[in-house]
Design an enzyme around this catalytic site. Sequence first.
Site, PDB file in Angstrom:
ATOM      1  N   VAL A 180       0.841  -1.197   0.000  1.00  0.00           N
ATOM      2  CA  VAL A 180       0.000   0.000   0.000  1.00  0.00           C
ATOM      3  C   VAL A 180       0.880   1.253   0.000  1.00  0.00           C
ATOM      4  O   VAL A 180       0.568   2.242  -0.661  1.00  0.00           O
ATOM      5  CB  VAL A 180      -0.972   0.004   1.195  1.00  0.00           C
ATOM      6  N   ASP A 181       1.988   1.206   0.730  1.00  0.00           N
ATOM      7  CA  ASP A 181       2.943   2.313   0.688  1.00  0.00           C
ATOM      8  C   ASP A 181       3.450   2.531  -0.733  1.00  0.00           C
ATOM      9  O   ASP A 181       3.538   3.670  -1.211  1.00  0.00           O
ATOM     10  CB  ASP A 181       4.138   2.029   1.604  1.00  0.00           C
ATOM     11  N   TYR A 182       3.804   1.445  -1.399  1.00  0.00           N
ATOM     12  CA  TYR A 182       4.352   1.573  -2.751  1.00  0.00           C
ATOM     13  C   TYR A 182       3.310   2.150  -3.710  1.00  0.00           C
ATOM     14  O   TYR A 182       3.601   3.061  -4.486  1.00  0.00           O
ATOM     15  CB  TYR A 182       4.847   0.219  -3.264  1.00  0.00           C
ATOM     16  N   GLY A 185       2.851   5.744  -3.053  1.00  0.00           N
ATOM     17  CA  GLY A 185       3.950   6.504  -3.641  1.00  0.00           C
ATOM     18  C   GLY A 185       3.730   6.757  -5.121  1.00  0.00           C
ATOM     19  O   GLY A 185       3.987   7.866  -5.622  1.00  0.00           O
TER      20      GLY A 185
END
Length: 407
Positions: A180-182, A185
């Site tokens: 989810v972070d990726y 981003g």
Amino acid sequence: MSALPLSGIKILDLTRVLAGPLSAQMLGDLGAEVIKVERPGTGDDARAFGPPYLTDPEGKANNNNSFYLCANRNKKSVTVNVASKEGQEIIRALAKDCDVFMENYKVGDLKRYGLDYESIRAVNPGIIYCSVTGFGQTGPYAPRAGYDAIFQAMGGLMSVTGHMDGEPGAGPMKVGPSIVDYMTGMNTSTGILAALYHRKTTGVGQHVDVCLLDTVIASLSHWAQIYLVNGTTPPRRGTWGNGGMPAGMFRCADGELMLVVGNDGQFARTCEVLGAPELASNPKFLKNNDRVVNGKEIMAIFAGLFLKNTVTHWLEQLEKAGVPCGPVNDFAHVFADPQVKSRGMEVKTEHPFEPQLSLIRNALTFSETPVKDYRAPPLLGEHTREVLGGLGYDEAKIAGLRERGAI
């Protein structure tokens, strides 16, 4: 050869941990000048997320770990205490000359320091101010903090990930990496680029609001759409595919492979390879919808057939038949794969602690503006003197700021 696509764009990056830093890294890869602001003494929280760390030449403990290294190349590191008045003055001075201001503080935190959107816009009316948070700038959860795994759970991703009900270990499961972070981003980069284009055509800056919860829900795509169509949450399917059947991981005599049969023609050719051509004319498996309805039966049949030979044998035969398949690789196999090597996914750069530091290359490939410059993630505060010197701060003033804990 042309300059990199974002040459001339200047970014002030106050983000920490992963989603924001990954976006700033991508923009830096594409030619933007990225000034990363870190807390004096400790730096980005990611620096303390645990080993492995690079080996210091003098054997000292350091804060250059894999979590930090993966998201901070092509940046300059400047240490600034944003809680101090002098630190806030430095940030505003830097923002005055930047195109983009990135931050991932909890909603309202930077307003206390005069570093919120309205305050930064007052010194730079055309600024693109991008906030990356867990829950966004609005709504009842906006003030909350959160990390990737929380949003995998809250956004529904874990509910459809994991072993099927009735199997050992069944239940919701987190995806391995911080996916989810990726994805956040990537959305952050898209939002910033769109805002830059809008400013180019209108001269108007804006506030871009990106959050992890929105991102994970949007990423569920056809899975979430199933719920919106019929009100039913799709069941967990383990490694089973989401469309064409049969699809999933199959154990062979010496390992595993992943197979996705996307249409009826591929199914018939797969049955030929497996030595069971009669399956293709079986009414229960004739069309893809039939195979979806009778998925457990066809998957069980295929499971027995794949056990009869090796991974290499099946991959060779399936590839000849034009059926999508692949080995289940660990990272050693990934980076040794000839396709991955051909694409240059592992790049080398010089780091003060490691002359040949391996990094993962930017996934974008351009014919006219290729990304070739991979500068190592900076040491904490490596560029403080350089950047402050560009603002007109002399050595005495920089020394004074350091003594007072402002940098």
